[in-house]
Design a protein around this motif. Sequence first.
Motif, PDB file in Angstrom:
ATOM      1  N   ALA A 187     -76.779 -15.020  17.330  1.00 49.42           N
ATOM      2  CA  ALA A 187     -78.064 -15.276  17.994  1.00 49.42           C
ATOM      3  C   ALA A 187     -78.107 -16.686  18.574  1.00 49.42           C
ATOM      4  O   ALA A 187     -78.557 -16.894  19.708  1.00 49.42           O
ATOM      5  CB  ALA A 187     -79.210 -15.070  17.008  1.00 49.42           C
ATOM      6  N   SER A 242     -77.899 -18.247  22.481  1.00 51.67           N
ATOM      7  CA  SER A 242     -79.078 -19.003  22.931  1.00 51.67           C
ATOM      8  C   SER A 242     -78.755 -20.450  23.274  1.00 51.67           C
ATOM      9  O   SER A 242     -79.640 -21.192  23.712  1.00 51.67           O
ATOM     10  CB  SER A 242     -80.162 -18.990  21.841  1.00 51.67           C
ATOM     11  N   SER A 287     -85.330 -14.624  20.064  1.00 49.60           N
ATOM     12  CA  SER A 287     -84.346 -13.771  19.400  1.00 49.60           C
ATOM     13  C   SER A 287     -84.946 -13.239  18.111  1.00 49.60           C
ATOM     14  O   SER A 287     -85.399 -14.016  17.267  1.00 49.60           O
ATOM     15  CB  SER A 287     -83.076 -14.554  19.068  1.00 49.60           C
ATOM     16  N   GLU A 337     -84.504 -10.776  22.909  1.00 49.31           N
ATOM     17  CA  GLU A 337     -83.282 -10.102  22.469  1.00 49.31           C
ATOM     18  C   GLU A 337     -83.353  -9.846  20.975  1.00 49.31           C
ATOM     19  O   GLU A 337     -83.712 -10.732  20.204  1.00 49.31           O
ATOM     20  CB  GLU A 337     -82.077 -11.007  22.779  1.00 49.31           C
ATOM     21  N   THR A 340     -81.066  -9.325  17.987  1.00 46.40           N
ATOM     22  CA  THR A 340     -79.651  -9.544  17.686  1.00 46.40           C
ATOM     23  C   THR A 340     -79.163  -8.518  16.686  1.00 46.40           C
ATOM     24  O   THR A 340     -79.860  -8.204  15.715  1.00 46.40           O
ATOM     25  CB  THR A 340     -79.453 -10.947  17.079  1.00 46.40           C
TER      26      THR A 340
END
Length: 343
Positions: free
Chosen positions: A155, A159, A262, A286, A288
Amino acid sequence: MRAARMHRYGERLVVEDVPTPTPGPGQVLIEVGGAGFCHSDIHVIDGEIRILPRLPLILGHENAGRVAARGAGVSSVNDGDAVAVFGGWGCGRCDYCVTGHEQLCETPQWAGLSVYDGGYAEFLLVPHERYLVKTTLDPVIAAPLTDAALTPYRAIKKSLPFLEPDHTALVIGLGGLGQYGLKLLKVLAACPVIVVDVQEEKLRIARDLGAEHVFSAADAELLAKIRAVTAGRGVNAAFDFVGSDVTLALAVAATRSLGKVSQIGLAGGATRMKVLENTRFEVQFEATLWGTIKELREVIALVESGALTPIPIERAPLEQINDVYARLKRGEVRGRAVITPAA
Ligand SMILES: [Zn+2]
Ligand SMILES: [Zn+2]
């Protein structure tokens, strides 16, 4: 062998004798030195996540140990080798598998979450040697790296383009994964980190680990305080290690334009994102899932080199696995509880 098997959703695991598996061609049998007890297993045991194709099943997807036996054709490991076991097993043939994202396989065969048994047992059958990462680490340290460190690692790595030195990261929830998340941000990113948790003890840990700002999740002015320490802008990357309605809403609301949210925790929550209402423009979201075999090698290298230090570990014998479940559920585990079936 002794194993903790799940027989029904909503019931305690049963520690009992089951046949020890024999590795077939290409397979490897691991004597389990450490099996991290993951919060996801609580959701599975409680029946909130019902993905198991069969019961009874041995759970446990965070494993490390020694090679005990090898099937025909296995050539990259020898008996006695200390290994960490990548748990995101796939078919090996779909687009995700052949591009290295095996944890995202179209027909996942994850350890302890599919037809394959996991590591809450003296021995674990691993379907292919490519899942094994040799390591000099104690298996009790190595086991949680395969999920509790690997998932935040992926993650955060994905990022990093959002985290420049004058940016700010937000970590929500400082359980085992959140602690690795904070540590990894300190290793990989140069920006300040805000930590939010419900427990005072976890906020103290966050300060010890170098978080620049810590706020109680119960603080009525939480969002205003996050804005205040980011010059009114909000954070550039938020990492939600809880995944409840409340924490997802906070992560979305706290993230500035061009930022990224995330979700790592799977507490079953949901949130809506509506621009000009609760989210800014060009915010990415997102969820993860785990990490790749290559990323596991990177995480293990970080710990072996000393750049990343392990989170606190509590060891527990297999017979105490239901106590570990209860203590983790009550939030009483400081870092990671690791079952030691072969000890
Ligand atoms: Zn897990
Ligand atoms: Zn696949």
